[in-house]
Design a protein around this motif. Sequence first.
Motif, PDB file in Angstrom:
ATOM      1  N   HIS A   1      59.217  47.402  53.047  1.00 23.43           N
ATOM      2  CA  HIS A   1      59.565  46.007  52.784  1.00 23.43           C
ATOM      3  C   HIS A   1      59.685  45.832  51.267  1.00 23.43           C
ATOM      4  CE1 HIS A   1      58.477  44.968  56.925  1.00 23.43           C
ATOM      5  NE2 HIS A   1      57.303  45.536  56.736  1.00 23.43           N
ATOM      6  N   MET A   2      60.865  45.567  50.782  1.00 21.59           N
ATOM      7  CA  MET A   2      61.057  45.285  49.362  1.00 21.59           C
ATOM      8  C   MET A   2      61.128  43.769  49.171  1.00 21.59           C
ATOM      9  SD  MET A   2      63.800  48.194  48.152  1.00 21.59           S
ATOM     10  CE  MET A   2      65.097  47.613  49.264  1.00 21.59           C
TER      11      MET A   2
ATOM     12  N   ARG B   1      61.780  36.306  45.844  1.00 16.89           N
ATOM     13  CA  ARG B   1      61.307  36.393  47.245  1.00 16.89           C
ATOM     14  C   ARG B   1      62.429  36.690  48.225  1.00 16.89           C
ATOM     15  NH1 ARG B   1      57.308  37.997  44.793  1.00 16.89           N
ATOM     16  NH2 ARG B   1      55.805  36.454  44.059  1.00 16.89           N
ATOM     17  N   THR B   2      63.492  37.269  47.731  1.00 11.48           N
ATOM     18  CA  THR B   2      64.424  37.923  48.644  1.00 11.48           C
ATOM     19  C   THR B   2      63.689  39.112  49.255  1.00 11.48           C
ATOM     20  OG1 THR B   2      66.387  37.317  47.358  1.00 11.48           O
ATOM     21  CG2 THR B   2      66.569  39.271  48.780  1.00 11.48           C
ATOM     22  N   ARG B   3      63.813  39.291  50.576  1.00 12.36           N
ATOM     23  CA  ARG B   3      63.170  40.440  51.240  1.00 12.36           C
ATOM     24  C   ARG B   3      64.232  41.305  51.894  1.00 12.36           C
ATOM     25  NH1 ARG B   3      62.506  41.631  56.245  1.00 12.36           N
ATOM     26  NH2 ARG B   3      62.833  39.483  56.993  1.00 12.36           N
ATOM     27  N   ILE B   4      64.155  42.599  51.641  1.00  7.30           N
ATOM     28  CA  ILE B   4      64.984  43.577  52.331  1.00  7.30           C
ATOM     29  C   ILE B   4      64.048  44.621  52.930  1.00  7.30           C
ATOM     30  CG2 ILE B   4      66.763  45.349  52.117  1.00  7.30           C
ATOM     31  CD1 ILE B   4      67.971  43.735  49.824  1.00  7.30           C
TER      32      ILE B   4
ATOM     33  N   ALA C   1      63.639  53.911  59.093  1.00  3.95           N
ATOM     34  CA  ALA C   1      64.191  55.253  58.953  1.00  3.95           C
ATOM     35  C   ALA C   1      65.638  55.360  59.408  1.00  3.95           C
ATOM     36  CB  ALA C   1      63.325  56.259  59.723  1.00  3.95           C
ATOM     37  N   GLU C   2      66.068  54.514  60.331  1.00  9.51           N
ATOM     38  CA  GLU C   2      67.447  54.561  60.815  1.00  9.51           C
ATOM     39  C   GLU C   2      68.459  54.305  59.688  1.00  9.51           C
ATOM     40  OE1 GLU C   2      64.758  54.010  64.144  1.00  9.51           O
ATOM     41  OE2 GLU C   2      64.989  52.964  62.228  1.00  9.51           O
ATOM     42  N   PHE C   3      68.001  53.636  58.627  1.00 10.04           N
ATOM     43  CA  PHE C   3      68.877  53.377  57.487  1.00 10.04           C
ATOM     44  C   PHE C   3      69.366  54.683  56.856  1.00 10.04           C
ATOM     45  CE2 PHE C   3      69.247  52.428  52.826  1.00 10.04           C
ATOM     46  CZ  PHE C   3      70.361  51.604  52.899  1.00 10.04           C
ATOM     47  N   LEU C   4      68.594  55.753  57.003  1.00 10.30           N
ATOM     48  CA  LEU C   4      68.976  57.037  56.428  1.00 10.30           C
ATOM     49  C   LEU C   4      70.211  57.627  57.102  1.00 10.30           C
ATOM     50  CD1 LEU C   4      65.488  58.728  55.946  1.00 10.30           C
ATOM     51  CD2 LEU C   4      66.881  57.563  54.230  1.00 10.30           C
ATOM     52  N   ASP C   5      70.542  57.150  58.303  1.00  6.92           N
ATOM     53  CA  ASP C   5      71.753  57.620  58.968  1.00  6.92           C
ATOM     54  C   ASP C   5      73.009  57.005  58.343  1.00  6.92           C
ATOM     55  OD1 ASP C   5      70.311  59.177  60.788  1.00  6.92           O
ATOM     56  OD2 ASP C   5      70.012  57.466  62.125  1.00  6.92           O
TER      57      ASP C   5
ATOM     58  N   SER D   1      66.640  44.758  57.813  1.00  2.00           N
ATOM     59  CA  SER D   1      66.361  43.340  58.015  1.00  2.00           C
ATOM     60  C   SER D   1      66.385  42.666  56.652  1.00  2.00           C
ATOM     61  CB  SER D   1      64.993  43.149  58.685  1.00  2.00           C
ATOM     62  OG  SER D   1      64.634  41.776  58.716  1.00  2.00           O
ATOM     63  N   HIS D   2      67.023  41.506  56.565  1.00  5.33           N
ATOM     64  CA  HIS D   2      67.195  40.834  55.276  1.00  5.33           C
ATOM     65  C   HIS D   2      66.810  39.369  55.395  1.00  5.33           C
ATOM     66  CE1 HIS D   2      70.178  38.685  52.422  1.00  5.33           C
ATOM     67  NE2 HIS D   2      69.109  39.018  51.732  1.00  5.33           N
ATOM     68  N   GLN D   3      65.966  38.915  54.487  1.00  6.16           N
ATOM     69  CA  GLN D   3      65.619  37.497  54.386  1.00  6.16           C
ATOM     70  C   GLN D   3      66.012  37.025  52.993  1.00  6.16           C
ATOM     71  OE1 GLN D   3      61.684  36.412  55.666  1.00  6.16           O
ATOM     72  NE2 GLN D   3      61.671  34.534  54.466  1.00  6.16           N
ATOM     73  N   PRO D   4      67.007  36.167  52.882  1.00  2.70           N
ATOM     74  CA  PRO D   4      67.489  35.759  51.557  1.00  2.70           C
ATOM     75  C   PRO D   4      66.545  34.777  50.870  1.00  2.70           C
ATOM     76  CG  PRO D   4      68.686  34.604  53.270  1.00  2.70           C
ATOM     77  CD  PRO D   4      67.799  35.594  53.976  1.00  2.70           C
TER      78      PRO D   4
END
Length: 219
Positions: free
Chosen positions: A72-73, A78-81, A85-89, A115-118
């Motif tokens: 979780h970045m 407070r934007t969250r991305i 592991a599926e992102f590596l595909d 998953s993204h929360q703006p």
Amino acid sequence: PFPTSLLQAMSGKVSQAREPREPREQRQQREPRMELQWLILFPGRPSVGDWRRFDAAARIVRAALSYRTICHMVFGDRTRISLQAEFLDTWTGTEAHYIELIQAIAKGQMYEGVSHQPYDSGRTSSESLSAMVHEMLLSADVVLDFREDGSMVIGRFDDAQTPSARSALCVIGGVRDIEQREHGVLNQLCEKLKKPQLSVSLGTRAELTSKCIKVPCFG
């Protein structure tokens, strides 16, 4: 004694890092024994195009996802991305492709494992962070707060007993220190939800965040 019990629970049988594009079946064999989520607090404001340290962020994401832990970045606005592991595909593993993908995600593009929360202008920074962390804590048995002045992971863990935990939310600063108000939000939520909170350290010398992430995954 904290380290051998909890650190081994967090660790998988891993001895070497791997390339991001390793086949999914092989990645599944590298999962840590404990279900881990990483909450990484980054500087910058993606909502206004203020990105910082793409190089470090790419290393951090690769370190977390390579061992099938959730990353979780959360940025200064407070934007969250959140990445799995599926992102590596989708990601080829290069910094240039990471920049392209992460900026597209911030603009609303979705990929598998993302998953993204703006940015939410209707909430204060603390309110947004509290809501995000609250959701993350619901699936965690224990919070591991990584800091230089925490109790050593290698050695005795004298200020708390190790819980019988199957999942952990690991909190660490991404190319910056965690702010006092951010610690305050985390402390309040842990108390409210009755989640054990352990401050742990990998040493008094500052280390790369990506290196700190690899240690619990390695064992």
